[in-house]
Design an enzyme around this catalytic site. Structure first.
Site, PDB file in Angstrom:
ATOM      1  N   ARG A   1       0.495  -1.490  -0.024  1.00  0.00           N
ATOM      2  CA  ARG A   1      -0.412  -0.163  -0.108  1.00  0.00           C
ATOM      3  C   ARG A   1       1.019   1.338  -0.087  1.00  0.00           C
ATOM      4  NH1 ARG A   1      -5.650   1.268   3.172  1.00  0.00           N
ATOM      5  NH2 ARG A   1      -6.219   0.276   1.783  1.00  0.00           N
TER       6      ARG A   1
ATOM      7  N   HIS B   1      -7.343   1.307  -6.737  1.00  0.00           N
ATOM      8  CA  HIS B   1      -7.542   0.632  -5.723  1.00  0.00           C
ATOM      9  C   HIS B   1      -9.085  -1.338  -5.891  1.00  0.00           C
ATOM     10  CE1 HIS B   1      -7.500  -1.199  -1.385  1.00  0.00           C
ATOM     11  NE2 HIS B   1      -8.964  -0.020  -1.040  1.00  0.00           N
TER      12      HIS B   1
ATOM     13  N   GLN C   1      -9.864  -3.591  -3.706  1.00  0.00           N
ATOM     14  CA  GLN C   1     -11.069  -3.574  -3.189  1.00  0.00           C
ATOM     15  C   GLN C   1     -12.444  -3.495  -4.532  1.00  0.00           C
ATOM     16  OE1 GLN C   1     -11.992  -1.749   0.246  1.00  0.00           O
ATOM     17  NE2 GLN C   1     -14.192  -2.849  -0.750  1.00  0.00           N
TER      18      GLN C   1
ATOM     19  N   ASP D   1     -16.969   7.635  -1.345  1.00  0.00           N
ATOM     20  CA  ASP D   1     -15.595   7.442  -1.084  1.00  0.00           C
ATOM     21  C   ASP D   1     -15.521   8.828  -0.248  1.00  0.00           C
ATOM     22  OD1 ASP D   1     -13.017   6.339  -0.205  1.00  0.00           O
ATOM     23  OD2 ASP D   1     -12.240   6.670  -1.970  1.00  0.00           O
TER      24      ASP D   1
ATOM     25  N   CYS E   1     -16.136   1.640   0.222  1.00  0.00           N
ATOM     26  CA  CYS E   1     -15.009   0.883   0.772  1.00  0.00           C
ATOM     27  C   CYS E   1     -14.301   0.577   1.953  1.00  0.00           C
ATOM     28  CB  CYS E   1     -13.841   1.443  -0.431  1.00  0.00           C
ATOM     29  SG  CYS E   1     -13.133   2.476  -0.170  1.00  0.00           S
TER      30      CYS E   1
ATOM     31  N   ARG F   1     -13.794  -8.953   1.343  1.00  0.00           N
ATOM     32  CA  ARG F   1     -12.590  -7.906   0.789  1.00  0.00           C
ATOM     33  C   ARG F   1     -11.558  -9.438   1.387  1.00  0.00           C
ATOM     34  NH1 ARG F   1     -10.454  -2.762   1.006  1.00  0.00           N
ATOM     35  NH2 ARG F   1      -8.689  -4.376   1.337  1.00  0.00           N
TER      36      ARG F   1
END
Ligand code: CP
Ligand code: NVA
Length: 311
Positions: free
Chosen positions: A102, A129, A132, A226, A266, A294
């Site tokens: 990340r 991402h 996700q 988001d 997310c 996830r």
């Protein structure tokens, strides 16, 4: 060797293959059937940004696949003291079987992958991402919204950020309609948008960008948003909160979507900003199923990359 850096590098067939693997792994998990697809394999997880879901799902996931996870906060390794990415990548990849990172700029991830001798997974970059979105699509399928039958319409409302870009990749690869509503000045990256438009020509996806959330949400099956303040943008908070007025996904906006539309986020979510408490906690919200997925989606990704490497 295949890495998992962005869905732009995967075909529709490959994406659906990973989803189907994730479904089968999830099914076994629910029936208490072990899935030791990566026995004794080591996953290193490098975090240059905070995480709850990504860390816990990868660490649990690799363990459930028969392997072991190694959490490496960038503060604790030499990376944060200036050791070059290319050296870090060569050293770590010589000792483990898979690496998740990340990080900030997507180019850091690409550089890491180019020096790694094992598959690298994007655990979130400033641009994408993708892990996700695999969980999001798995959640859509479980809620009866998929490519089977009438094609779904998804609407993303908010910042033109890594999540918006990832939705562009998913819809343009799979061939469903995506509407992206952002405030003026916060549009998606133009290069990523044109890439998605090119993929859409092949897949039959329809991509619409607008500044009007009401127009975007009308009659859609999936509503998503988001945070307005992504990690690394903390200094922009006050300005963005002003600029994003009218972009909160609240009940009056949700009413314009299909009656049975689902809401995805997310997480982490900031109630009263990008989403209201009522929508997040309401019956259309599938955010906790999405978060739990996830675990299964990423087991699918890891098992797929491991299998590809052995071919
Ligand atoms: N959605 C997501 O990636 O959550 P974390 O930042 O908690 O990992
Ligand atoms: N756009 C957010 C996603 C967090 C999971 C960020 O990058 O911080």
């Amino acid at each position: 060797m295949k890495h998992f850096l962005s869905l732009k590098d995967f075909s529709k067939t490959e994406i659906l293959e990973i989803i189907s693997l994730a479904q089968s792994i999830k099914n076994d998990f629910k029936n208490n059937i072990p899935t030791p697809l990566m026995p004794q394999k080591i996953l290193a997880m490098i975090f240059e940004k905070n995480s709850t879901r990504t860390r816990v799902s990868f660490e649990s996931g690799i363990y459930q696949l028969g392997g072991i996870g190694m959490f490496l906060s960038s503060n604790d390794i030499q990376l944060s003291r200036g050791e070059p990415i290319k050296d870090t990548a060569r050293v770590i990849s010589s000792m483990v079987d898979m690496i998740m990172i990340r990080t900030f700029e997507h180019s850091r991830l690409e550089e890491f992958a180019s020096y790694s001798s094992v598959p690298v997974i994007n655990g979130l970059s400033d641009s994408y991402h993708p892990i996700q979105l695999m969980a999001d699509y798995l959640t859509m399928i479980e809620c009866g919204i998929s490519l089977e039958g009438e094609k779904p319409i998804a609407t993303y409302i908010g910042d033109g950020n890594n999540m918006a870009h990832s939705w562009l990749m998913l819809s343009s690869k799979l061939g469903f309609e995506l509407r992206v509503a952002t405030p003026k000045g916060y549009e998606v990256d133009s290069e990523i948008l044109s890439l998605a438009q090119n993929f859409a020509k092949e897949s039959g996806a329809k991509i619409i960008t607008t500044h009007d959330p009401k127009e975007a949400i009308e009659g859609c099956n999936v509503v998503t948003t988001d945070t307005w303040i992504s990690m690394g943008q903390e200094s922009e908070k006050e300005r963005k909160i002003k600029d994003f007025k009218g972009f909160e996904v609240n009940e009056s906006l949700m009413k314009l979507a299909k009656n049975n539309a689902i809401f995805l986020h997310c997480l982490p979510a900031y109630r009263g900003y990008e989403v209201s408490e009522e929508v997040l906690e309401g019956s259309q919200s599938k955010v906790f199923l999405e978060a739990q997925n996830r675990l299964h989606a990423q087991k699918g990704i890891m098992a797929y990359l491991h299998k590809e490497r052995q071919c």
